[in-house]
Design a protein around this motif. Structure first.
Motif, PDB file in Angstrom:
ATOM      1  N   ASN A 208     -90.258  81.490 -61.105  1.00 26.03           N
ATOM      2  CA  ASN A 208     -89.245  81.376 -62.165  1.00 26.03           C
ATOM      3  C   ASN A 208     -89.859  81.782 -63.496  1.00 26.03           C
ATOM      4  O   ASN A 208     -91.064  82.064 -63.583  1.00 26.03           O
ATOM      5  CB  ASN A 208     -88.677  79.950 -62.235  1.00 26.03           C
ATOM      6  N   GLY A 209     -89.025  81.811 -64.521  1.00 24.17           N
ATOM      7  CA  GLY A 209     -89.483  82.268 -65.823  1.00 24.17           C
ATOM      8  C   GLY A 209     -90.557  81.393 -66.430  1.00 24.17           C
ATOM      9  O   GLY A 209     -91.474  81.902 -67.099  1.00 24.17           O
ATOM     10  N   ASP A 210     -90.473  80.090 -66.233  1.00 19.28           N
ATOM     11  CA  ASP A 210     -91.496  79.202 -66.792  1.00 19.28           C
ATOM     12  C   ASP A 210     -92.857  79.459 -66.142  1.00 19.28           C
ATOM     13  O   ASP A 210     -93.884  79.487 -66.826  1.00 19.28           O
ATOM     14  CB  ASP A 210     -91.089  77.736 -66.581  1.00 19.28           C
ATOM     15  N   ALA A 211     -92.855  79.652 -64.819  1.00 17.23           N
ATOM     16  CA  ALA A 211     -94.112  79.951 -64.130  1.00 17.23           C
ATOM     17  C   ALA A 211     -94.665  81.302 -64.590  1.00 17.23           C
ATOM     18  O   ALA A 211     -95.879  81.477 -64.724  1.00 17.23           O
ATOM     19  CB  ALA A 211     -93.899  79.948 -62.619  1.00 17.23           C
ATOM     20  N   ALA A 252     -85.575  84.052 -60.020  1.00 13.99           N
ATOM     21  CA  ALA A 252     -84.114  84.186 -59.971  1.00 13.99           C
ATOM     22  C   ALA A 252     -83.474  84.016 -61.336  1.00 13.99           C
ATOM     23  O   ALA A 252     -82.429  84.618 -61.628  1.00 13.99           O
ATOM     24  CB  ALA A 252     -83.537  83.168 -58.980  1.00 13.99           C
ATOM     25  N   ASP A 253     -84.089  83.211 -62.211  1.00 13.30           N
ATOM     26  CA  ASP A 253     -83.501  83.000 -63.534  1.00 13.30           C
ATOM     27  C   ASP A 253     -83.646  84.229 -64.429  1.00 13.30           C
ATOM     28  O   ASP A 253     -83.019  84.292 -65.498  1.00 13.30           O
ATOM     29  CB  ASP A 253     -84.111  81.780 -64.220  1.00 13.30           C
ATOM     30  N   ALA A 255     -82.932  87.232 -63.135  1.00 13.96           N
ATOM     31  CA  ALA A 255     -82.126  88.240 -62.441  1.00 13.96           C
ATOM     32  C   ALA A 255     -80.629  87.992 -62.624  1.00 13.96           C
ATOM     33  O   ALA A 255     -79.819  88.395 -61.799  1.00 13.96           O
ATOM     34  CB  ALA A 255     -82.466  88.256 -60.960  1.00 13.96           C
ATOM     35  N   ARG A 256     -80.269  87.352 -63.743  1.00 11.83           N
ATOM     36  CA  ARG A 256     -78.864  87.011 -63.991  1.00 11.83           C
ATOM     37  C   ARG A 256     -78.254  87.911 -65.047  1.00 11.83           C
ATOM     38  O   ARG A 256     -78.927  88.338 -65.994  1.00 11.83           O
ATOM     39  CB  ARG A 256     -78.739  85.557 -64.438  1.00 11.83           C
ATOM     40  N   ILE A 257     -76.978  88.166 -64.887  1.00 15.09           N
ATOM     41  CA  ILE A 257     -76.171  88.822 -65.919  1.00 15.09           C
ATOM     42  C   ILE A 257     -75.109  87.834 -66.341  1.00 15.09           C
ATOM     43  O   ILE A 257     -74.382  87.293 -65.507  1.00 15.09           O
ATOM     44  CB  ILE A 257     -75.492  90.103 -65.397  1.00 15.09           C
ATOM     45  N   GLU A 258     -75.020  87.581 -67.627  1.00 16.70           N
ATOM     46  CA  GLU A 258     -74.048  86.612 -68.125  1.00 16.70           C
ATOM     47  C   GLU A 258     -73.279  87.209 -69.302  1.00 16.70           C
ATOM     48  O   GLU A 258     -73.871  87.699 -70.270  1.00 16.70           O
ATOM     49  CB  GLU A 258     -74.754  85.326 -68.563  1.00 16.70           C
ATOM     50  N   GLU A 265     -75.824  89.080 -71.625  1.00 15.24           N
ATOM     51  CA  GLU A 265     -77.230  88.762 -71.453  1.00 15.24           C
ATOM     52  C   GLU A 265     -77.689  89.339 -70.124  1.00 15.24           C
ATOM     53  O   GLU A 265     -77.169  88.975 -69.059  1.00 15.24           O
ATOM     54  CB  GLU A 265     -77.461  87.252 -71.491  1.00 15.24           C
ATOM     55  N   ILE A 266     -78.646  90.235 -70.185  1.00 17.63           N
ATOM     56  CA  ILE A 266     -79.163  90.893 -68.997  1.00 17.63           C
ATOM     57  C   ILE A 266     -80.602  90.447 -68.790  1.00 17.63           C
ATOM     58  O   ILE A 266     -81.468  90.730 -69.612  1.00 17.63           O
ATOM     59  CB  ILE A 266     -79.106  92.429 -69.137  1.00 17.63           C
ATOM     60  N   GLY A 267     -80.845  89.731 -67.717  1.00 19.97           N
ATOM     61  CA  GLY A 267     -82.189  89.247 -67.449  1.00 19.97           C
ATOM     62  C   GLY A 267     -83.154  90.385 -67.178  1.00 19.97           C
ATOM     63  O   GLY A 267     -82.770  91.470 -66.731  1.00 19.97           O
ATOM     64  N   ALA A 268     -84.431  90.118 -67.404  1.00 16.59           N
ATOM     65  CA  ALA A 268     -85.447  91.158 -67.265  1.00 16.59           C
ATOM     66  C   ALA A 268     -85.591  91.652 -65.834  1.00 16.59           C
ATOM     67  O   ALA A 268     -86.100  92.744 -65.603  1.00 16.59           O
ATOM     68  CB  ALA A 268     -86.801  90.634 -67.768  1.00 16.59           C
ATOM     69  N   GLY A 269     -85.133  90.864 -64.858  1.00 17.14           N
ATOM     70  CA  GLY A 269     -85.255  91.272 -63.463  1.00 17.14           C
ATOM     71  C   GLY A 269     -84.015  91.930 -62.892  1.00 17.14           C
ATOM     72  O   GLY A 269     -83.967  92.223 -61.696  1.00 17.14           O
ATOM     73  N   VAL A 270     -83.012  92.184 -63.716  1.00 16.74           N
ATOM     74  CA  VAL A 270     -81.765  92.784 -63.245  1.00 16.74           C
ATOM     75  C   VAL A 270     -81.962  94.282 -63.016  1.00 16.74           C
ATOM     76  O   VAL A 270     -82.353  95.010 -63.930  1.00 16.74           O
ATOM     77  CB  VAL A 270     -80.628  92.559 -64.253  1.00 16.74           C
ATOM     78  N   THR A 271     -81.682  94.729 -61.810  1.00 18.58           N
ATOM     79  CA  THR A 271     -81.843  96.149 -61.508  1.00 18.58           C
ATOM     80  C   THR A 271     -80.661  96.957 -62.039  1.00 18.58           C
ATOM     81  O   THR A 271     -79.602  96.417 -62.354  1.00 18.58           O
ATOM     82  CB  THR A 271     -81.950  96.376 -59.996  1.00 18.58           C
TER      83      THR A 271
END
Length: 354
Positions: A208-211, A252-253, A255-258, A265-271
């Motif tokens: 996750n993002g914190d790790a 997973a946090d 890889a979200r689009i909100e 908001e496009i997460g850094a892991g979103v392809t």
């Protein structure tokens, strides 16, 4: 957070557990040099020709698998954690009966020298697993755009694709989907993955993002990788061996689009593939450009966040993001001074991150 020192994935139906791994080992090299699966070819070693195409299956929303074609030549092996890797060797039945995709290629005379054929077969296989009720010519063209051939002129291959679209049939992967889902979910233990080559070189895959933040604090010199569509060429063309390598794909946090009142908001892991539907719906021209970006294999791996973060002068998405409006693409309170304003607007993709 608990950690794990073993990479785990399914190769076809067989479990693979790898404890010692050179961080920059590619999926292609592992297949050919370790597994001796030589059906997957190396053509360009930079994700352009598609001869190395394989399919990666991951648990999707609901009770189904998501199948994506990717370029094995530039994808780090560690990115397979928790996935099923499917190669051309997995398609035929145990008694030698060809898979419907393979049979369609035979019937349409879609192979000549054969070097590129396994890659085409895997791209077509992925197309048959996509959520397409009735693939049309545009869908077929997009599915095959990342595969090059110097022999056939593509027409026979396209005919094979149309035959598959006209007569879809379940295969052994459909029949085993529930069992495969159960096995993959059992591999998803939420642990932080930390691999070593036994000589001090490391590969991390935070859960996750914190790790991820913790790893980067401990290893500020780390090379961050998402889809490896750029960094992968460091391995194959420049022969660089960065360490540690930190893959963000398990978070997973990220890889979200909100969609929010302030923007998207496009997460850094979103392809690119995952972002395409949202961006094309809101900005059709953006969608049209994304469909021309690289190939299906590249869009299935590459991320918008990585495209922004690597700062390439030939980056595809930053000009479009800037053109959307006067907002800051870094996000509220995170402006790095590279944008025209620190205020987000409804026309801004606001959390591209890296």
């Amino acid at each position: 957070m608990t950690s794990r020192d073993t990479l785990r994935f399914l190769l076809g139906t067989e479990l693979r557990e790898i404890k010692v791994m050179e961080p920059t080992t590619t999926v292609l090299d592992h297949l050919r040099l370790v597994e001796r699966r030589t059906g997957t070819k190396e053509g360009c070693a930079e994700g352009d020709c598609g001869a190395c195409s394989v399919v990666v299956a991951r648990p999707g929303e609901g009770n189904h698998l998501t199948y994506r074609a990717v370029n094995a030549c530039i994808q780090p092996l560690g990115t397979l954690d928790g996935c099923q890797l499917i190669t051309v060797e997995d398609l035929a039945a145990a008694d030698g009966t060809l898979h419907p995709v393979q049979q369609a290629m035979v019937d349409a005379h879609g192979s000549q020298c054969g070097f590129c054929t396994p890659g085409f077969v895997m791209s077509l296989f992925a197309m048959t697993k996509a959520d397409l009720a009735a693939p049309d010519d545009q869908d077929i063209d997009e599915a095959l755009a990342g595969n090059l051939c110097r022999c056939t002129g593509y027409a026979p291959i396209a005919r094979a694709a149309r035959d598959l679209a006209d007569a879809p049939a379940p295969d052994q992967f459909d029949l085993a989907q529930s069992q495969t889902l159960t096995r993959l979910r059992a591999l998803d233990d939420g642990a932080h993955l930390a691999l070593s080559d036994g000589k001090g070189r490391r590969f991390f895959a935070p859960a996750n993002g914190d790790a991820l933040a913790d790893v980067l604090v401990d290893h500020p010199q780390a090379t961050i990788v998402a889809g490896a569509t750029d960094v992968g060429l460091w391995f194959t063309k420049h022969l660089k061996r960065p360490t540690p390598l930190v893959w963000i794909g398990r978070a997973a946090d990220l890889a979200r689009i909100e969609e929010t009142p302030a923007g998207i908001e496009i997460g850094a892991g979103v392809t690119y593939s995952d972002a395409l539907e949202t961006l094309a719906r809101l900005w059709p021209d953006f969608g049209a450009v994304l469909r021309r970006l690289g190939s299906t294999q590249i869009r299935n791996a590459g991320t918008i966040g990585g495209n922004v973060a690597n700062g390439s002068p030939i980056g595809d998405t930053p000009p479009m993001l800037i053109a959307l409006g006067p907002g800051c693409i870094c996000g509220p309170g995170r402006c790095a001074g590279c944008c025209r304003s620190s205020t987000t607007s409804s026309t801004t993709a606001s959390r591209t991150g890296a």
